[in-house]
Structures are given as C-alpha cells and as structure tokens.
Design a protein around this motif. Structure first.
Motif, short mmCIF file in Angstrom:
data_model
loop_
_atom_site.label_atom_id
_atom_site.label_comp_id
_atom_site.label_asym_id
_atom_site.label_seq_id
_atom_site.Cartn_x
_atom_site.Cartn_y
_atom_site.Cartn_z
N PRO A 138 12.84 1.82 9.33
CA PRO A 138 13.28 0.42 9.23
C PRO A 138 14.39 0.28 8.19
O PRO A 138 14.49 1.06 7.24
N GLU A 139 15.24 -0.75 8.39
CA GLU A 139 16.31 -1.04 7.42
C GLU A 139 15.70 -1.36 6.05
O GLU A 139 14.55 -1.78 5.96
N ASP A 141 15.81 -3.81 3.81
CA ASP A 141 15.15 -5.10 3.59
C ASP A 141 13.84 -5.19 4.36
O ASP A 141 12.83 -5.70 3.85
N ALA A 142 13.83 -4.68 5.59
CA ALA A 142 12.61 -4.68 6.39
C ALA A 142 11.56 -3.76 5.76
O ALA A 142 10.37 -4.08 5.74
N ALA A 143 12.02 -2.63 5.24
CA ALA A 143 11.09 -1.71 4.58
C ALA A 143 10.42 -2.37 3.38
O ALA A 143 9.22 -2.19 3.14
N ARG A 144 11.19 -3.15 2.63
CA ARG A 144 10.60 -3.85 1.47
C ARG A 144 9.55 -4.88 1.91
O ARG A 144 8.53 -5.06 1.26
N LEU A 145 9.82 -5.55 3.02
CA LEU A 145 8.84 -6.50 3.54
C LEU A 145 7.58 -5.78 4.00
O LEU A 145 6.46 -6.22 3.71
N ILE A 146 7.75 -4.68 4.70
CA ILE A 146 6.59 -3.89 5.15
C ILE A 146 5.76 -3.44 3.96
O ILE A 146 4.52 -3.55 3.95
N GLU A 147 6.43 -2.95 2.93
CA GLU A 147 5.71 -2.48 1.75
C GLU A 147 5.00 -3.63 1.04
O GLU A 147 3.88 -3.48 0.54
N ALA A 148 5.63 -4.82 1.03
CA ALA A 148 4.99 -5.98 0.41
C ALA A 148 3.74 -6.40 1.18
O ALA A 148 2.71 -6.74 0.59
N ILE A 149 3.81 -6.37 2.50
CA ILE A 149 2.64 -6.70 3.32
C ILE A 149 1.51 -5.70 3.05
O ILE A 149 0.35 -6.08 2.88
N ASN A 150 1.87 -4.43 3.00
CA ASN A 150 0.86 -3.40 2.74
C ASN A 150 0.21 -3.56 1.36
O ASN A 150 -0.96 -3.23 1.18
N ARG A 151 0.97 -4.04 0.40
CA ARG A 151 0.45 -4.21 -0.96
C ARG A 151 -0.32 -5.51 -1.16
O ARG A 151 -0.96 -5.71 -2.20
N SER A 152 -0.28 -6.39 -0.19
CA SER A 152 -0.79 -7.75 -0.38
C SER A 152 -2.29 -7.82 -0.59
O SER A 152 -2.80 -8.79 -1.15
N GLY A 153 -2.99 -6.82 -0.10
CA GLY A 153 -4.45 -6.87 -0.18
C GLY A 153 -5.09 -7.75 0.88
O GLY A 153 -6.31 -7.92 0.90
N ARG A 154 -4.27 -8.32 1.75
CA ARG A 154 -4.77 -9.17 2.84
C ARG A 154 -4.84 -8.37 4.14
O ARG A 154 -4.07 -7.42 4.34
N PRO A 155 -5.73 -8.74 5.06
CA PRO A 155 -5.76 -8.04 6.35
C PRO A 155 -4.49 -8.27 7.14
O PRO A 155 -3.77 -9.26 6.93
N VAL A 156 -4.22 -7.35 8.05
CA VAL A 156 -2.99 -7.37 8.84
C VAL A 156 -3.31 -7.20 10.32
O VAL A 156 -4.05 -6.29 10.70
N LEU A 157 -2.74 -8.08 11.13
CA LEU A 157 -2.77 -7.95 12.59
C LEU A 157 -1.39 -7.54 13.06
O LEU A 157 -0.40 -8.22 12.76
N ALA A 158 -1.29 -6.43 13.79
CA ALA A 158 0.00 -5.97 14.32
C ALA A 158 0.09 -6.31 15.80
O ALA A 158 -0.87 -6.12 16.55
N LEU A 159 1.25 -6.81 16.21
CA LEU A 159 1.47 -7.15 17.60
C LEU A 159 2.17 -5.99 18.31
O LEU A 159 3.27 -5.58 17.94
N ASP A 160 1.52 -5.45 19.30
CA ASP A 160 1.96 -4.34 20.15
C ASP A 160 1.91 -2.99 19.45
O ASP A 160 1.37 -2.03 19.99
#
Length: 499
Positions: A138-139, A141-160
């Motif tokens: 991922p680009e 900026d997108a990589a930073r968003l992905i890493e932030a989501i992973n660090r959030s401690g909240r559950p994640v639902l991925a689409l597809d």
C-alpha cells in the motif's frame, strides 16, 4: 452460517473477475446493485459478530472496495448505527463514485485521512480500503492508516479481503490489516487460506450475493479446501498383512526420536506393520519405548537390502543426516523402486541430486527445504506458495506437500488442495516426522499418492487442533498420536471446520 455448495472452491483474482462479470449478466443487474448486495451482506456479518455494537468507523479507498464501504455506511446509518467515515482520497472512481454520492446525499460526512491525525474512537473499524486487485505494498499514507487501525485495539471487519493481503498468494508485501472477521464476496480467494493470511483474515465468511450456480459451474476452481475425512471401516476378517508394511529409514546418531515418531504415527494411522532401519545404537531404546516397531540396526546398504525387500512403502529421511551413512541408505532406498514419502534430509539430499520419480512419491518440504529444492531464497517461496508447490510437483513428477500455515498439496498436473486446519502450536520439533509416517501408512493401506497426501495432511492438522484444546504453546508432536487414531476411524469431534 451454513456452507455454500461451492465454499471449498478457491479462485484466482482473474477467475473472480470473470465470475463477477458473469454474475452481473446472469442476475441482470448493474455494478452498483451488486455492490449494494455486498454492503448488505457486510452489515449482516457485522450484526452477527457484534450484535450490541452502536458506533462504527468505515475506512474507504477510492475503488470498488471503498464503494462497498460507502454503501455499508448508508445501510448502517439506516439501521440506527452511529457511523463515521474516513476516506483515503477526495474522490472515488467507477461505481464507487455513485456509492460515495449516496452516502453524502443522505447527509453523511466524509473525513479525509490525515496521516498525522488520529482515528475516530469507534467500537469497530471496517476495512474497505483495497480489494482483490492490490498486489503491491500500500502507498505510504494508506500504510499509516492500516497501521493505525491495527494499533487501535478495536475489532476489525474486512470487506472481501484484508487490505494489503495479496488475494492470489497470501503474501503481504507491505502493511496489511489484521481483521477479526473477513466477509468475502461471491467466491473464495485462494490467498485468504495460506501463508500470511492466517494472521490477517480472522474468521472468514463467504457471502455469495445470490449469484446463481451457473456462474460457479462456468469457472473451474484453481484450488480446493480439503474436506474432513476418515478411513473406511475395516472388514471383520482383516489381518495385518492387508494393511501394508512401512519401512522408516533414518535416525543418524542422536536422532532416534525422528524415526520413532514417524514409525509410531504410521502405526496410529493404520499401517499393518512398521519396521525401522536406523543406527544400531538406537535399537534398544526403540524396542523399550515402542515394542510394536520392528527396529533394525543397519550399518550400510547391504544390511538395508533385505528390509527393503519386505517393505511395501518407504518413509525416507527423518533424522537421516547427509553424511556418508545417510547418503548411502538414501541411494539404496531410491533404487528399490518402492512407493515412498520423502522428508527432512531425504529432501536435502534430493536438492543436491535432483531426480524425477517413476514410482508413487510424496515429498513433504517445509519452506526452507522447498527453497533448497528450487534453488531460491525461502522468502521467494513464501511470496507465492502456490507457484512454488506446483513447480516442485512438476519438476519431480511427484505429489508435493508444502507445509506451513495453510499447507498446500499439489500434483504434477497442477491440481492443488489447501488445508484449512492446524495451529501455531504445531510449530515444534517432530511434527514433520509424524506427517511422514501418516502419509506412508496411507500409501501402505492402498491410497494413491494424491489421496494419501491429502488425507494425511488433513488428519495431521486436525489431530493438532484437537490436541491443542489444552493450549497451543508447549504442544508436543507425540500429543497428536491418540487424536490421530480417533480421527482416522471417524470424523466426529469438535475440531474447527471451515465453512
């Protein structure tokens, strides 16, 4: 949720694209209408997994995966959820643009991702950043968003598919979402089932979106998930001679455990007789620990010859070593022309002296051994496990099991099955020796090489899951032996199955 008739079928990205076009034609609907079906399926998945949830943040990329996210936001808002939406870009393209407009037309606010900002404090994050078309990192900026989501401690639902995971290979070339649940659309993608996918996908659901059977029938799957199976019941008049004679060859000085594990697993998997050809110094310990194994000390090819003559199947390589003794036994065993399973140092010797097999043969490399056989780095094998296992099967004219998370089984014609079971506790010494013995026992009982490999891999992994009920860490190879016996006789139990 109940299994779909085609839920074991796995496809490449190219095949899924073909199926998407066929689905639109068969259903007589537009791209946005199919996208709305995906969003509805995603909302159903969200509600099943987190029924009490009230506040969700949906992260949308610029393409169709982002479009699924925008329409999910519309449906979630209509269902009474509090929805926040973070977009990677100021504009969306294709059908996703209409989905974005639908969200905004209802008063929805789009927050552009600020790589230096913070995520909304939602109860759940939904990943709709990248779909199955991404095969690069991922680009930034997108990589930073992905890493932030992973660090959030909240559950994640991925689409597809979790963003950053290659849908064809299961490799992550850069940052990748770690999802708790992934709802994948229309058809199974092979990259969701092997390699790094084990850490990224979480619980996997297939939403077929009402696609008719004709779409599935029109595209042969690239691979299939193994099904849970057992051996047929034995006749009441059975005797040990009906179920083959496995000869395990290996056990250089200090490695008696390898041949014992392989021999004992062959017995537990139903071989009628099991002999072990090993260093003379190991015979007493083997006789004392497992008297059902017929242990023989062999000092070279001449002593091995009569054992080879009596055997119906060979298990060659556990603890064999690559010295003069092991090499001489390896050559002699291969020249015997018996069906065989080749593992461990049997594979390392094959890497130095390649050959094609004229007899039924199953090779069981881990990624490091596969890399040596192919003459590449281990990382190259892990980047595309599907290509690696198929090349090994073609090159050696044998059935090949590429071990690891989502073990793969391939034959020389390109047929490929994927194992949906197994756990990290099985990353311990001796597990490969067990698999060698299991597959050899199945060959001895009349299975062809393909059937022995597929059934053996499934029994081995399912026994590992059953043994790990007390916890994965500290799991011993020998802990699998009793579950293995039970699973070989029936398929009852509560081990994890795939949908």
């Amino acid at each position: 949720m109940p299994a779909h008739p085609y839920s074991r079928h796995l496809h490449t990205v190219e095949q899924v694209r073909v199926m998407e076009r066929a689905a639109l034609a068969a259903l007589g609907i537009s791209g946005p209408a199919l996208m709305r079906r995906a969003a509805s399926a995603a909302l159903n998945s969200l509600r099943r997994a987190w029924p009490q949830l009230q506040h969700v943040c949906i992260h949308c990329g610029p393409g169709n995966n982002g479009g699924d996210g925008f329409l999910l936001a519309v449906l979630a808002r209509e269902a009474g959820l509090q929805v926040e939406l973070v977009a990677l870009t100021a504009a969306s393209h294709g059908d996703a643009a209409a989905a974005r407009t639908a969200w905004e037309a209802g008063g929805g606010r789009v927050r552009l991702w600020d790589a230096h900002g913070e995520l909304p404090d939602a109860e759940l994050h939904v990943d709709a950043l990248y779909g199955i078309g991404l095969n690069r990192a991922p680009e930034p900026d997108a990589a930073r968003l992905i890493e932030a989501i992973n660090r959030s401690g909240r559950p994640v639902l991925a689409l597809d598919i979790p963003s950053g995971l290659d849908a064809d290979t299961g490799h992550c070339p850069g940052a990748a979402i770690r999802a708790d649940v992934t709802v994948t659309f229309i058809a199974g993608k092979r990259g969701l089932h092997s390699g790094r996918a084990a850490d990224q996908v979480g619980m996997l659901e297939l939403a077929t979106l009402g696609v008719p059977d004709s779409v599935y029938a029109g595209v042969l799957p690239d691979a299939q998930l193994l099904a849970a199976e057992a051996l047929p019941p034995r006749t009441r008049c059975a005797n040990k001679g009906n179920y083959g004679h496995v000869l395990v060859i290996g056990g250089e000085h200090g490695m008696a455990g390898a041949v014992r594990l392989a021999g004992e697993s062959a017995l537990r998997a139903g071989a009628g007789l099991v002999s072990v050809a090993t260093r003379a110094g190991h015979v007493g310990a083997l006789n004392a620990a497992r008297p059902e194994l017929m242990a023989h000390g062999v000092d070279g090819p001449q002593a091995l010859a009569p054992l080879l003559e009596r055997a119906s199947v060979l298990a060659l390589g556990p603890g064999l070593g690559q010295g003069a003794w092991g090499h001489a036994l390896w050559l002699t065993a291969l020249e015997a022309g018996k069906p065989l399973v080749l593992d461990a140092d049997g594979l390392n010797l094959l890497a130095h002296e390649p050959r094609r097999f004229a007899v039924p043969a199953v090779l069981t490399p881990h990624p490091g051994e596969a890399a040596r056989l192919l003459g590449v780095a281990t990382a190259a094998v892990e980047q595309d496990r599907f290509a690696a296992v198929r090349e090994l099967a073609r090159r050696h004219d044998a059935v090949v099991v590429l071990k690891g998370a989502g073990s793969l089984v391939a034959d020389p014609d390109g047929r490929l099955d994927v194992c949906p079971w197994g756990n990290p506790g099985m990353a311990s010494g001796g597990m490969g020796d067990l698999l060698t013995g299991i597959v050899a026992a199945l060959l001895a009982q009349g299975c062809n090489a393909w059937r022995a490999a597929c059934l053996g891999v499934g029994l081995h992994a399912r026994a590992g899951d059953r043994a790990a009920r007390q916890g994965e860490r500290g799991l011993l190879a020998s802990d699998l032996l009793i579950p293995l016996q039970a699973l070989g006789n029936d398929v009852t139990g509560h081990e994890r199955e795939h949908d």
